[in-house]
Scaffold this motif. Structure first.
Motif, PDB file in Angstrom:
ATOM      1  N   LYS A   1       0.787  -1.307  -0.046  1.00  0.00           N
ATOM      2  CA  LYS A   1      -0.068  -0.103  -0.019  1.00  0.00           C
ATOM      3  C   LYS A   1       0.813   1.234  -0.027  1.00  0.00           C
ATOM      4  O   LYS A   1       0.686   2.347  -0.661  1.00  0.00           O
ATOM      5  CB  LYS A   1      -0.947   0.237   1.161  1.00  0.00           C
ATOM      6  N   GLU A   2       1.987   1.260   0.814  1.00  0.00           N
ATOM      7  CA  GLU A   2       2.878   2.408   0.648  1.00  0.00           C
ATOM      8  C   GLU A   2       3.590   2.545  -0.517  1.00  0.00           C
ATOM      9  O   GLU A   2       3.720   3.687  -1.305  1.00  0.00           O
ATOM     10  CB  GLU A   2       3.847   2.173   1.775  1.00  0.00           C
ATOM     11  N   LEU A   3       3.970   1.581  -1.182  1.00  0.00           N
ATOM     12  CA  LEU A   3       4.410   1.588  -2.419  1.00  0.00           C
ATOM     13  C   LEU A   3       3.678   2.380  -3.440  1.00  0.00           C
ATOM     14  O   LEU A   3       3.792   3.307  -4.268  1.00  0.00           O
ATOM     15  CB  LEU A   3       4.980   0.135  -2.954  1.00  0.00           C
ATOM     16  N   HIS A   4       2.140   1.624  -3.532  1.00  0.00           N
ATOM     17  CA  HIS A   4       1.172   2.311  -4.178  1.00  0.00           C
ATOM     18  C   HIS A   4       1.012   3.676  -4.099  1.00  0.00           C
ATOM     19  O   HIS A   4       0.747   4.583  -4.872  1.00  0.00           O
ATOM     20  CB  HIS A   4      -0.013   1.475  -4.208  1.00  0.00           C
ATOM     21  N   ASP A   5       0.595   4.059  -2.564  1.00  0.00           N
ATOM     22  CA  ASP A   5       0.558   5.590  -2.362  1.00  0.00           C
ATOM     23  C   ASP A   5       1.632   6.493  -2.452  1.00  0.00           C
ATOM     24  O   ASP A   5       1.386   7.613  -2.711  1.00  0.00           O
ATOM     25  CB  ASP A   5       0.246   5.482  -0.516  1.00  0.00           C
ATOM     26  N   ASN A   6       2.872   5.915  -3.058  1.00  0.00           N
ATOM     27  CA  ASN A   6       4.125   6.724  -3.732  1.00  0.00           C
ATOM     28  C   ASN A   6       4.255   6.676  -4.859  1.00  0.00           C
ATOM     29  O   ASN A   6       5.317   7.072  -5.625  1.00  0.00           O
ATOM     30  CB  ASN A   6       5.124   6.448  -2.775  1.00  0.00           C
ATOM     31  N   ASP A   7       3.020   6.061  -5.385  1.00  0.00           N
ATOM     32  CA  ASP A   7       3.160   5.871  -7.202  1.00  0.00           C
ATOM     33  C   ASP A   7       4.381   5.106  -7.708  1.00  0.00           C
ATOM     34  O   ASP A   7       4.771   5.285  -8.766  1.00  0.00           O
ATOM     35  CB  ASP A   7       3.096   7.360  -7.709  1.00  0.00           C
ATOM     36  N   LEU A   8       4.619   4.045  -6.720  1.00  0.00           N
ATOM     37  CA  LEU A   8       5.766   3.417  -7.361  1.00  0.00           C
ATOM     38  C   LEU A   8       5.342   1.942  -7.940  1.00  0.00           C
ATOM     39  O   LEU A   8       6.134   1.379  -8.463  1.00  0.00           O
ATOM     40  CB  LEU A   8       6.751   3.123  -6.079  1.00  0.00           C
ATOM     41  N   ILE A   9       4.346   1.429  -7.489  1.00  0.00           N
ATOM     42  CA  ILE A   9       3.645   0.453  -8.200  1.00  0.00           C
ATOM     43  C   ILE A   9       2.173   0.816  -8.612  1.00  0.00           C
ATOM     44  O   ILE A   9       1.776   1.794  -7.940  1.00  0.00           O
ATOM     45  CB  ILE A   9       3.749  -1.002  -7.484  1.00  0.00           C
ATOM     46  N   SER A  10       1.706  -0.014  -9.377  1.00  0.00           N
ATOM     47  CA  SER A  10       0.174   0.149 -10.184  1.00  0.00           C
ATOM     48  C   SER A  10      -0.846  -0.317  -9.035  1.00  0.00           C
ATOM     49  O   SER A  10      -0.501  -1.063  -8.147  1.00  0.00           O
ATOM     50  CB  SER A  10      -0.058  -0.171 -11.393  1.00  0.00           C
ATOM     51  N   LEU A  11      -2.027   0.132  -9.089  1.00  0.00           N
ATOM     52  CA  LEU A  11      -3.094  -0.044  -8.289  1.00  0.00           C
ATOM     53  C   LEU A  11      -3.226  -1.772  -8.474  1.00  0.00           C
ATOM     54  O   LEU A  11      -3.680  -2.811  -7.838  1.00  0.00           O
ATOM     55  CB  LEU A  11      -4.338   0.585  -8.662  1.00  0.00           C
ATOM     56  N   LYS A  12      -3.076  -2.317  -9.923  1.00  0.00           N
ATOM     57  CA  LYS A  12      -3.236  -3.710 -10.296  1.00  0.00           C
ATOM     58  C   LYS A  12      -2.134  -4.589  -9.399  1.00  0.00           C
ATOM     59  O   LYS A  12      -2.355  -5.649  -9.215  1.00  0.00           O
ATOM     60  CB  LYS A  12      -3.172  -3.769 -11.547  1.00  0.00           C
ATOM     61  N   ASP A  13      -1.053  -4.056  -9.527  1.00  0.00           N
ATOM     62  CA  ASP A  13       0.171  -4.748  -8.960  1.00  0.00           C
ATOM     63  C   ASP A  13      -0.166  -4.898  -7.342  1.00  0.00           C
ATOM     64  O   ASP A  13       0.229  -5.942  -6.862  1.00  0.00           O
ATOM     65  CB  ASP A  13       1.742  -3.876  -9.160  1.00  0.00           C
ATOM     66  N   MET A  14      -0.590  -3.739  -6.743  1.00  0.00           N
ATOM     67  CA  MET A  14      -0.832  -3.644  -5.456  1.00  0.00           C
ATOM     68  C   MET A  14      -2.123  -4.791  -5.170  1.00  0.00           C
ATOM     69  O   MET A  14      -1.946  -5.551  -4.183  1.00  0.00           O
ATOM     70  CB  MET A  14      -1.365  -2.327  -4.841  1.00  0.00           C
ATOM     71  N   ALA A  15      -2.968  -4.806  -6.019  1.00  0.00           N
ATOM     72  CA  ALA A  15      -4.225  -5.788  -5.676  1.00  0.00           C
ATOM     73  C   ALA A  15      -3.564  -7.277  -5.690  1.00  0.00           C
ATOM     74  O   ALA A  15      -4.319  -7.995  -5.161  1.00  0.00           O
ATOM     75  CB  ALA A  15      -5.230  -5.351  -6.699  1.00  0.00           C
ATOM     76  N   PHE A  16      -2.950  -7.446  -7.020  1.00  0.00           N
ATOM     77  CA  PHE A  16      -2.468  -8.784  -7.113  1.00  0.00           C
ATOM     78  C   PHE A  16      -1.525  -9.373  -5.672  1.00  0.00           C
ATOM     79  O   PHE A  16      -1.659 -10.324  -5.249  1.00  0.00           O
ATOM     80  CB  PHE A  16      -1.706  -9.142  -8.290  1.00  0.00           C
ATOM     81  N   ALA A  17      -0.828  -8.335  -5.372  1.00  0.00           N
ATOM     82  CA  ALA A  17       0.101  -8.684  -4.118  1.00  0.00           C
ATOM     83  C   ALA A  17      -0.400  -8.852  -2.887  1.00  0.00           C
ATOM     84  O   ALA A  17      -0.082  -9.564  -2.013  1.00  0.00           O
ATOM     85  CB  ALA A  17       1.080  -7.527  -4.016  1.00  0.00           C
ATOM     86  N   ILE A  18      -1.563  -8.134  -2.691  1.00  0.00           N
ATOM     87  CA  ILE A  18      -2.170  -8.307  -1.404  1.00  0.00           C
ATOM     88  C   ILE A  18      -3.605  -9.008  -1.328  1.00  0.00           C
ATOM     89  O   ILE A  18      -4.103  -9.148  -0.421  1.00  0.00           O
ATOM     90  CB  ILE A  18      -2.524  -6.637  -0.812  1.00  0.00           C
ATOM     91  N   PHE A  19      -3.907  -9.791  -2.334  1.00  0.00           N
ATOM     92  CA  PHE A  19      -4.919 -10.539  -2.358  1.00  0.00           C
ATOM     93  C   PHE A  19      -4.610 -11.624  -1.294  1.00  0.00           C
ATOM     94  O   PHE A  19      -3.816 -11.989  -1.102  1.00  0.00           O
ATOM     95  CB  PHE A  19      -5.168 -11.389  -3.824  1.00  0.00           C
ATOM     96  N   ASP A  20      -6.117 -11.712  -0.531  1.00  0.00           N
ATOM     97  CA  ASP A  20      -5.968 -12.478   0.625  1.00  0.00           C
ATOM     98  C   ASP A  20      -7.097 -13.578   0.170  1.00  0.00           C
ATOM     99  O   ASP A  20      -8.257 -13.586   0.463  1.00  0.00           O
ATOM    100  CB  ASP A  20      -6.356 -11.762   1.760  1.00  0.00           C
ATOM    101  N   PRO A  21      -6.665 -14.839  -0.169  1.00  0.00           N
ATOM    102  CA  PRO A  21      -7.580 -16.231  -0.257  1.00  0.00           C
ATOM    103  C   PRO A  21      -8.252 -16.666   0.843  1.00  0.00           C
ATOM    104  O   PRO A  21      -9.128 -16.851   0.895  1.00  0.00           O
ATOM    105  CB  PRO A  21      -6.512 -16.925  -0.985  1.00  0.00           C
ATOM    106  N   THR A  22      -7.632 -16.008   2.245  1.00  0.00           N
ATOM    107  CA  THR A  22      -8.322 -16.519   3.364  1.00  0.00           C
ATOM    108  C   THR A  22      -9.655 -15.889   3.520  1.00  0.00           C
ATOM    109  O   THR A  22     -10.412 -16.141   4.415  1.00  0.00           O
ATOM    110  CB  THR A  22      -7.572 -16.380   4.548  1.00  0.00           C
ATOM    111  N   ARG A  23     -10.147 -14.843   2.859  1.00  0.00           N
ATOM    112  CA  ARG A  23     -11.313 -14.081   2.784  1.00  0.00           C
ATOM    113  C   ARG A  23     -12.515 -14.882   1.898  1.00  0.00           C
ATOM    114  O   ARG A  23     -13.326 -14.221   1.801  1.00  0.00           O
ATOM    115  CB  ARG A  23     -11.244 -12.621   2.548  1.00  0.00           C
ATOM    116  N   ILE A  24     -11.777 -15.695   1.171  1.00  0.00           N
ATOM    117  CA  ILE A  24     -12.779 -16.503   0.171  1.00  0.00           C
ATOM    118  C   ILE A  24     -13.864 -17.182   0.992  1.00  0.00           C
ATOM    119  O   ILE A  24     -13.538 -18.098   1.835  1.00  0.00           O
ATOM    120  CB  ILE A  24     -12.131 -17.385  -1.025  1.00  0.00           C
ATOM    121  N   PRO A  25     -15.170 -17.086   0.689  1.00  0.00           N
ATOM    122  CA  PRO A  25     -16.090 -17.865   1.589  1.00  0.00           C
ATOM    123  C   PRO A  25     -15.788 -19.486   1.124  1.00  0.00           C
ATOM    124  O   PRO A  25     -15.225 -20.018   0.218  1.00  0.00           O
ATOM    125  CB  PRO A  25     -17.419 -17.510   0.719  1.00  0.00           C
TER     126      PRO A  25
END
Length: 155
Positions: A69-93
């Protein structure tokens, strides 16, 4: 143009070669004739500053979320890159508490449990190459490339 008078450990003055048949040989006694002065861009410095606070080989999902999130907030990675990186499969029903394997990567439902994200992402990318859909491989490869970059700047 013909370059002559080239000897080992000597530099040829190319300015004198332009309109002349005579060349001037400049002798150098130093072994460090070529020097590379590396300077970090502001972007590289900021990237290093952020990732140096973490260890991608031993961090929790919560720490990973903060870092990406900090990398994204500083425009160092894209929103898509952040989304893939922080995807949390434990929240899947249907996810059961404890540990389960996601794309070959054993992951805990505890968001504070430390794990090796670099190895996990490598495992996921390899798993997808073998068993996954090839149209998603580019996403796994980009995620792995970013993780390796983070690891490189953490060393």
């Amino acid at each position: 143009m013909t370059i002559s008078c080239i000897e080992s450990n000597n530099a040829v003055n190319t300015l004198t070669l332009q309109n002349s048949t005579k060349s001037e040989v400049i002798k150098s006694n130093s072994k460090n004739e070529i020097q590379d002065v590396f300077t970090n861009s502001d972007e590289t410095s900021k990237f290093k500053e952020i990732v140096s606070k973490y260890d991608i080989t031993n961090m929790s999902r919560n720490e990973a979320n903060e870092m990406y999130k900090e990398l994204h907030d500083n425009d160092l990675i894209s929103l898509k890159d952040m989304a893939f990186a922080i995807f949390d499969p434990t929240r899947i029903p249907g996810w059961k508490d404890g540990s389960s394997s996601v794309n070959g990567w054993k992951m805990s439902s505890n968001p504070d449990e430390k794990m090796n994200f670099l190895e996990g992402i490598k495992t996921s990318a390899e798993f997808n190459k073998i068993y996954g859909d090839s149209k998603f491989q580019d996403n796994f490869d980009k995620m792995l490339e970013l993780a390796e970059k983070i690891n490189y700047f953490q060393l």
